[in-house]
Design a protein around this motif. Structure first.
Motif, PDB file in Angstrom:
ATOM      1  N   ARG A  25       0.825  -1.211   0.000  1.00  0.00           N
ATOM      2  CA  ARG A  25       0.000   0.000   0.000  1.00  0.00           C
ATOM      3  C   ARG A  25       0.862   1.264   0.000  1.00  0.00           C
ATOM      4  NH1 ARG A  25      -2.632  -3.107   4.070  1.00  0.00           N
ATOM      5  NH2 ARG A  25      -2.032  -1.559   5.641  1.00  0.00           N
ATOM      6  N   ASP A  28       1.765   1.725  -3.519  1.00  0.00           N
ATOM      7  CA  ASP A  28       0.611   2.296  -4.219  1.00  0.00           C
ATOM      8  C   ASP A  28       0.542   3.808  -4.001  1.00  0.00           C
ATOM      9  OD1 ASP A  28      -2.112   2.104  -5.533  1.00  0.00           O
ATOM     10  OD2 ASP A  28      -2.716   2.806  -3.548  1.00  0.00           O
ATOM     11  N   TYR A  29       0.793   4.242  -2.785  1.00  0.00           N
ATOM     12  CA  TYR A  29       0.795   5.677  -2.484  1.00  0.00           C
ATOM     13  C   TYR A  29       1.870   6.400  -3.282  1.00  0.00           C
ATOM     14  CZ  TYR A  29       1.842   9.965   0.070  1.00  0.00           C
ATOM     15  OH  TYR A  29       2.116  11.271   0.398  1.00  0.00           O
ATOM     16  N   ASN A  36      -4.823   2.831  -0.283  1.00  0.00           N
ATOM     17  CA  ASN A  36      -3.918   2.882   0.853  1.00  0.00           C
ATOM     18  C   ASN A  36      -4.613   3.572   2.019  1.00  0.00           C
ATOM     19  OD1 ASN A  36      -3.254   5.891   0.370  1.00  0.00           O
ATOM     20  ND2 ASN A  36      -2.630   4.921  -1.563  1.00  0.00           N
ATOM     21  N   ASP A  40      -0.332   4.296   5.841  1.00  0.00           N
ATOM     22  CA  ASP A  40       0.554   4.035   4.700  1.00  0.00           C
ATOM     23  C   ASP A  40       1.073   5.346   4.117  1.00  0.00           C
ATOM     24  OD1 ASP A  40      -0.042   1.173   4.708  1.00  0.00           O
ATOM     25  OD2 ASP A  40      -1.985   1.751   3.899  1.00  0.00           O
TER      26      ASP A  40
END
Length: 281
Positions: A25, A28-29, A36, A40
Protein backbone atom coordinates in the motif's frame (compact mmCIF):
# COMPACT_ATOMS: atom_id res chain seq x y z
CA UNK A 1 -14.81 -23.63 2.44
CA UNK A 2 -14.12 -24.01 -1.28
CA UNK A 3 -10.71 -25.12 -2.64
CA UNK A 4 -9.62 -21.57 -3.39
CA UNK A 5 -10.39 -20.33 0.12
CA UNK A 6 -8.64 -23.36 1.59
CA UNK A 7 -5.57 -22.80 -0.56
CA UNK A 8 -5.33 -19.21 0.64
CA UNK A 9 -6.28 -19.26 4.28
CA UNK A 10 -4.26 -22.41 5.01
CA UNK A 11 -1.27 -20.10 4.61
CA UNK A 12 -2.32 -18.21 7.76
CA UNK A 13 -2.18 -14.93 5.84
CA UNK A 14 -2.56 -12.08 8.33
CA UNK A 15 -5.76 -10.06 8.37
CA UNK A 16 -5.70 -6.40 7.34
CA UNK A 17 -4.36 -4.13 10.07
CA UNK A 18 -5.24 -0.51 9.15
CA UNK A 19 -2.89 0.73 11.87
CA UNK A 20 0.22 -0.89 10.40
CA UNK A 21 1.77 0.28 7.11
CA UNK A 22 1.96 -2.26 4.30
CA UNK A 23 4.75 -2.30 1.69
CA UNK A 24 2.19 -2.92 -1.08
CA UNK A 25 0.00 0.00 0.00
CA UNK A 26 2.96 2.35 0.56
CA UNK A 27 4.12 1.53 -2.96
CA UNK A 28 0.61 2.30 -4.22
CA UNK A 29 0.80 5.68 -2.48
CA UNK A 30 4.16 6.46 -4.07
CA UNK A 31 2.68 5.69 -7.49
CA UNK A 32 -0.24 8.03 -6.86
CA UNK A 33 -2.81 5.31 -6.18
CA UNK A 34 -5.81 5.42 -3.86
CA UNK A 35 -5.75 1.93 -2.31
CA UNK A 36 -3.92 2.88 0.85
CA UNK A 37 -4.65 3.94 4.44
CA UNK A 38 -3.60 7.05 6.33
CA UNK A 39 -0.86 5.09 8.09
CA UNK A 40 0.55 4.03 4.70
CA UNK A 41 0.57 7.61 3.46
CA UNK A 42 2.30 8.81 6.61
CA UNK A 43 5.05 6.20 6.29
CA UNK A 44 5.37 6.87 2.58
CA UNK A 45 5.65 10.62 3.12
CA UNK A 46 8.34 10.19 5.78
CA UNK A 47 10.32 8.15 3.27
CA UNK A 48 9.96 10.88 0.65
CA UNK A 49 11.05 13.50 3.17
CA UNK A 50 14.19 11.50 3.96
CA UNK A 51 14.93 10.73 0.30
CA UNK A 52 13.12 13.25 -1.93
CA UNK A 53 14.12 11.53 -5.20
CA UNK A 54 12.73 8.15 -4.11
CA UNK A 55 9.72 8.45 -6.41
CA UNK A 56 12.10 8.58 -9.37
CA UNK A 57 13.17 5.01 -8.55
CA UNK A 58 9.58 3.87 -8.00
CA UNK A 59 8.44 5.24 -11.35
CA UNK A 60 11.56 3.90 -13.06
CA UNK A 61 10.77 0.44 -11.70
CA UNK A 62 7.22 0.63 -13.06
CA UNK A 63 8.56 1.71 -16.45
CA UNK A 64 11.08 -1.16 -16.35
CA UNK A 65 8.23 -3.59 -15.70
CA UNK A 66 6.39 -2.26 -18.74
CA UNK A 67 9.42 -2.51 -21.02
CA UNK A 68 10.18 -6.08 -19.95
CA UNK A 69 6.60 -7.31 -20.32
CA UNK A 70 6.30 -5.66 -23.72
CA UNK A 71 9.58 -7.26 -24.84
CA UNK A 72 8.47 -10.67 -23.56
CA UNK A 73 5.08 -10.50 -25.26
CA UNK A 74 6.02 -8.69 -28.47
CA UNK A 75 9.53 -9.95 -29.23
CA UNK A 76 9.83 -13.25 -27.38
CA UNK A 77 6.30 -14.59 -27.84
CA UNK A 78 5.57 -15.20 -24.15
CA UNK A 79 1.85 -15.68 -23.51
CA UNK A 80 1.81 -16.57 -19.78
CA UNK A 81 2.90 -14.39 -16.86
CA UNK A 82 3.23 -15.09 -13.13
CA UNK A 83 3.61 -11.81 -11.21
CA UNK A 84 4.89 -12.56 -7.70
CA UNK A 85 4.49 -9.81 -5.14
CA UNK A 86 2.31 -7.90 -7.59
CA UNK A 87 1.05 -5.32 -5.09
CA UNK A 88 -1.96 -3.08 -5.59
CA UNK A 89 -3.06 -2.82 -9.24
CA UNK A 90 -2.23 0.48 -10.87
CA UNK A 91 -1.61 1.99 -14.30
CA UNK A 92 0.38 -0.30 -16.58
CA UNK A 93 -0.58 -3.62 -15.03
CA UNK A 94 1.06 -6.71 -16.50
CA UNK A 95 -2.11 -7.95 -18.17
CA UNK A 96 -2.73 -4.55 -19.76
CA UNK A 97 0.77 -4.38 -21.26
CA UNK A 98 0.81 -8.02 -22.35
CA UNK A 99 -2.70 -7.95 -23.81
CA UNK A 100 -1.97 -4.83 -25.81
CA UNK A 101 0.36 -7.11 -27.78
CA UNK A 102 -1.55 -10.37 -27.40
CA UNK A 103 -5.19 -10.17 -26.24
CA UNK A 104 -5.10 -13.85 -25.23
CA UNK A 105 -2.16 -13.52 -22.81
CA UNK A 106 -2.81 -15.08 -19.39
CA UNK A 107 -1.67 -13.60 -16.11
CA UNK A 108 -1.72 -14.65 -12.46
CA UNK A 109 -1.01 -12.02 -9.81
CA UNK A 110 0.23 -13.12 -6.37
CA UNK A 111 0.44 -11.04 -3.21
CA UNK A 112 0.26 -11.54 0.55
CA UNK A 113 -1.59 -8.26 1.15
CA UNK A 114 -5.39 -8.84 1.32
CA UNK A 115 -6.11 -5.25 0.21
CA UNK A 116 -3.98 -5.70 -2.91
CA UNK A 117 -5.73 -8.95 -3.84
CA UNK A 118 -9.24 -7.67 -3.03
CA UNK A 119 -8.68 -4.67 -5.27
CA UNK A 120 -7.16 -6.84 -8.01
CA UNK A 121 -10.13 -9.23 -7.94
CA UNK A 122 -12.57 -6.34 -8.21
CA UNK A 123 -10.63 -4.98 -11.18
CA UNK A 124 -10.43 -8.40 -12.84
CA UNK A 125 -13.97 -9.62 -12.13
CA UNK A 126 -14.94 -9.57 -15.80
CA UNK A 127 -11.52 -10.33 -17.29
CA UNK A 128 -11.08 -13.92 -18.45
CA UNK A 129 -7.66 -15.54 -18.20
CA UNK A 130 -6.33 -13.16 -15.53
CA UNK A 131 -6.48 -14.08 -11.83
CA UNK A 132 -5.23 -12.76 -8.49
CA UNK A 133 -4.37 -15.08 -5.61
CA UNK A 134 -3.69 -14.41 -1.95
CA UNK A 135 -0.49 -16.29 -1.18
CA UNK A 136 3.00 -16.00 0.23
CA UNK A 137 5.60 -16.12 -2.54
CA UNK A 138 8.09 -17.46 -0.01
CA UNK A 139 6.17 -20.74 -0.19
CA UNK A 140 6.60 -21.71 -3.86
CA UNK A 141 4.95 -25.11 -3.50
CA UNK A 142 1.76 -23.56 -2.13
CA UNK A 143 1.73 -20.83 -4.79
CA UNK A 144 2.30 -23.26 -7.64
CA UNK A 145 -0.38 -25.64 -6.34
CA UNK A 146 -3.03 -22.94 -5.98
CA UNK A 147 -6.21 -23.96 -7.88
CA UNK A 148 -6.55 -20.61 -9.70
CA UNK A 149 -2.94 -20.72 -10.87
CA UNK A 150 -3.37 -24.29 -12.11
CA UNK A 151 -6.58 -23.36 -13.93
CA UNK A 152 -5.00 -20.32 -15.59
CA UNK A 153 -1.39 -21.17 -16.43
CA UNK A 154 0.05 -24.21 -18.17
CA UNK A 155 3.31 -24.92 -16.35
CA UNK A 156 4.29 -27.41 -19.04
CA UNK A 157 4.63 -24.48 -21.45
CA UNK A 158 6.97 -21.48 -21.09
CA UNK A 159 5.96 -18.72 -18.69
CA UNK A 160 7.46 -15.43 -17.52
CA UNK A 161 8.09 -15.24 -13.79
CA UNK A 162 8.14 -11.63 -12.57
CA UNK A 163 9.64 -10.70 -9.20
CA UNK A 164 9.67 -6.91 -9.11
CA UNK A 165 10.85 -4.98 -6.06
CA UNK A 166 10.00 -7.89 -3.79
CA UNK A 167 13.11 -10.01 -3.16
CA UNK A 168 14.74 -7.22 -1.18
CA UNK A 169 12.07 -7.87 1.48
CA UNK A 170 13.37 -11.43 1.97
CA UNK A 171 16.37 -11.71 4.31
CA UNK A 172 19.18 -14.14 3.67
CA UNK A 173 18.03 -16.47 6.45
CA UNK A 174 14.82 -17.08 4.46
CA UNK A 175 16.96 -18.16 1.50
CA UNK A 176 15.84 -16.00 -1.45
CA UNK A 177 18.19 -18.04 -3.65
CA UNK A 178 16.18 -21.22 -2.95
CA UNK A 179 12.90 -19.37 -3.52
CA UNK A 180 13.98 -18.10 -6.93
CA UNK A 181 15.30 -21.54 -7.92
CA UNK A 182 12.06 -23.25 -6.84
CA UNK A 183 10.06 -21.16 -9.29
CA UNK A 184 12.52 -21.48 -12.16
CA UNK A 185 12.85 -25.23 -11.54
CA UNK A 186 9.08 -25.64 -11.80
CA UNK A 187 8.88 -23.63 -15.02
CA UNK A 188 9.18 -25.21 -18.44
CA UNK A 189 12.36 -24.80 -20.53
CA UNK A 190 12.18 -21.57 -22.50
CA UNK A 191 10.61 -19.73 -19.56
CA UNK A 192 11.90 -16.37 -18.38
CA UNK A 193 12.63 -14.77 -15.02
CA UNK A 194 12.56 -10.99 -14.67
CA UNK A 195 13.36 -9.23 -11.42
CA UNK A 196 14.27 -5.89 -9.92
CA UNK A 197 15.98 -5.43 -6.58
CA UNK A 198 17.04 -2.58 -4.33
CA UNK A 199 20.74 -1.70 -4.44
CA UNK A 200 23.12 0.44 -2.36
CA UNK A 201 23.14 4.03 -3.55
CA UNK A 202 26.30 5.05 -5.38
CA UNK A 203 25.35 8.64 -6.15
CA UNK A 204 26.10 10.36 -2.85
CA UNK A 205 22.75 9.65 -1.18
CA UNK A 206 23.72 6.61 0.87
CA UNK A 207 23.09 8.37 4.21
CA UNK A 208 19.64 9.53 3.10
CA UNK A 209 18.88 6.07 1.74
CA UNK A 210 19.81 4.44 5.04
CA UNK A 211 17.70 6.94 7.02
CA UNK A 212 14.71 6.20 4.83
CA UNK A 213 15.16 2.44 5.06
CA UNK A 214 15.60 2.43 8.83
CA UNK A 215 12.27 4.21 9.26
CA UNK A 216 10.64 1.96 6.65
CA UNK A 217 11.76 -1.19 8.46
CA UNK A 218 10.62 0.12 11.82
CA UNK A 219 7.18 1.28 10.65
CA UNK A 220 6.30 -1.75 8.51
CA UNK A 221 8.08 -4.44 10.51
CA UNK A 222 9.41 -5.72 7.18
CA UNK A 223 13.07 -6.18 6.34
CA UNK A 224 14.59 -4.38 3.34
CA UNK A 225 17.96 -5.76 2.28
CA UNK A 226 20.08 -3.87 -0.24
CA UNK A 227 22.13 -6.30 -2.31
CA UNK A 228 24.87 -5.78 -4.84
CA UNK A 229 24.94 -7.18 -8.36
CA UNK A 230 27.18 -10.13 -7.49
CA UNK A 231 24.74 -11.36 -4.83
CA UNK A 232 21.79 -11.17 -7.18
CA UNK A 233 23.67 -12.84 -10.02
CA UNK A 234 24.21 -15.99 -7.93
CA UNK A 235 20.43 -16.57 -7.98
CA UNK A 236 20.56 -16.81 -11.77
CA UNK A 237 23.04 -19.68 -12.00
CA UNK A 238 21.99 -22.02 -14.81
CA UNK A 239 19.89 -19.36 -16.53
CA UNK A 240 20.82 -17.40 -19.66
CA UNK A 241 21.05 -13.73 -18.73
CA UNK A 242 19.66 -11.68 -21.59
CA UNK A 243 21.23 -8.47 -22.95
CA UNK A 244 22.02 -5.94 -21.59
CA UNK A 245 22.64 -8.07 -18.47
CA UNK A 246 22.05 -7.16 -14.85
CA UNK A 247 22.10 -3.37 -14.84
CA UNK A 248 20.40 -0.47 -13.09
CA UNK A 249 16.80 -0.42 -14.28
CA UNK A 250 17.16 2.83 -16.21
CA UNK A 251 19.83 1.17 -18.39
CA UNK A 252 17.74 -1.89 -19.36
CA UNK A 253 16.65 -1.31 -22.96
CA UNK A 254 15.70 2.33 -22.29
CA UNK A 255 13.24 4.02 -24.61
CA UNK A 256 14.87 6.53 -26.98
CA UNK A 257 14.99 9.96 -25.42
CA UNK A 258 14.06 8.64 -21.97
CA UNK A 259 15.28 11.07 -19.32
CA UNK A 260 17.60 9.45 -16.79
CA UNK A 261 16.09 9.42 -13.29
CA UNK A 262 17.90 11.45 -10.62
CA UNK A 263 17.77 8.44 -8.30
CA UNK A 264 17.63 4.75 -9.22
CA UNK A 265 19.45 2.44 -6.74
CA UNK A 266 17.75 -0.62 -8.19
CA UNK A 267 19.03 -3.42 -10.40
CA UNK A 268 17.03 -5.22 -13.06
CA UNK A 269 17.57 -8.32 -15.17
CA UNK A 270 15.85 -10.72 -17.56
CA UNK A 271 17.05 -14.33 -17.76
CA UNK A 272 15.90 -17.37 -19.75
CA UNK A 273 15.69 -20.98 -18.63
CA UNK A 274 17.58 -22.89 -21.31
CA UNK A 275 16.16 -25.86 -23.19
CA UNK A 276 18.57 -28.07 -21.25
CA UNK A 277 18.54 -27.15 -17.59
CA UNK A 278 20.11 -29.15 -14.72
CA UNK A 279 17.36 -30.58 -12.51
CA UNK A 280 19.13 -29.56 -9.31
CA UNK A 281 19.26 -25.83 -10.17
Amino acid sequence: MDPIEAAEWALSVPEIDPNKPSPARIYDYWLGGSQNFAVDRQAGQRALSALPNLQDAIRANRAFLGRVVDHLAADLGVTQFLDLGSGVPTVGNVHEVARYVNPTAKVVYVDIDPVAIAHARALLADVDGVEAILADLRRPDSVLAHPLLRETLDLDAPIAILMYAVLHFIPDDQDPDAIVRAYTRAAAPGSYLALSHGAPDTGGLLRQQDTMLNDYRQSTGVQFIKRDADQITTWLTGLEIQPPGLVTIDRWRPEPGLEKPDYVAMYGVLARKPDTHPADL
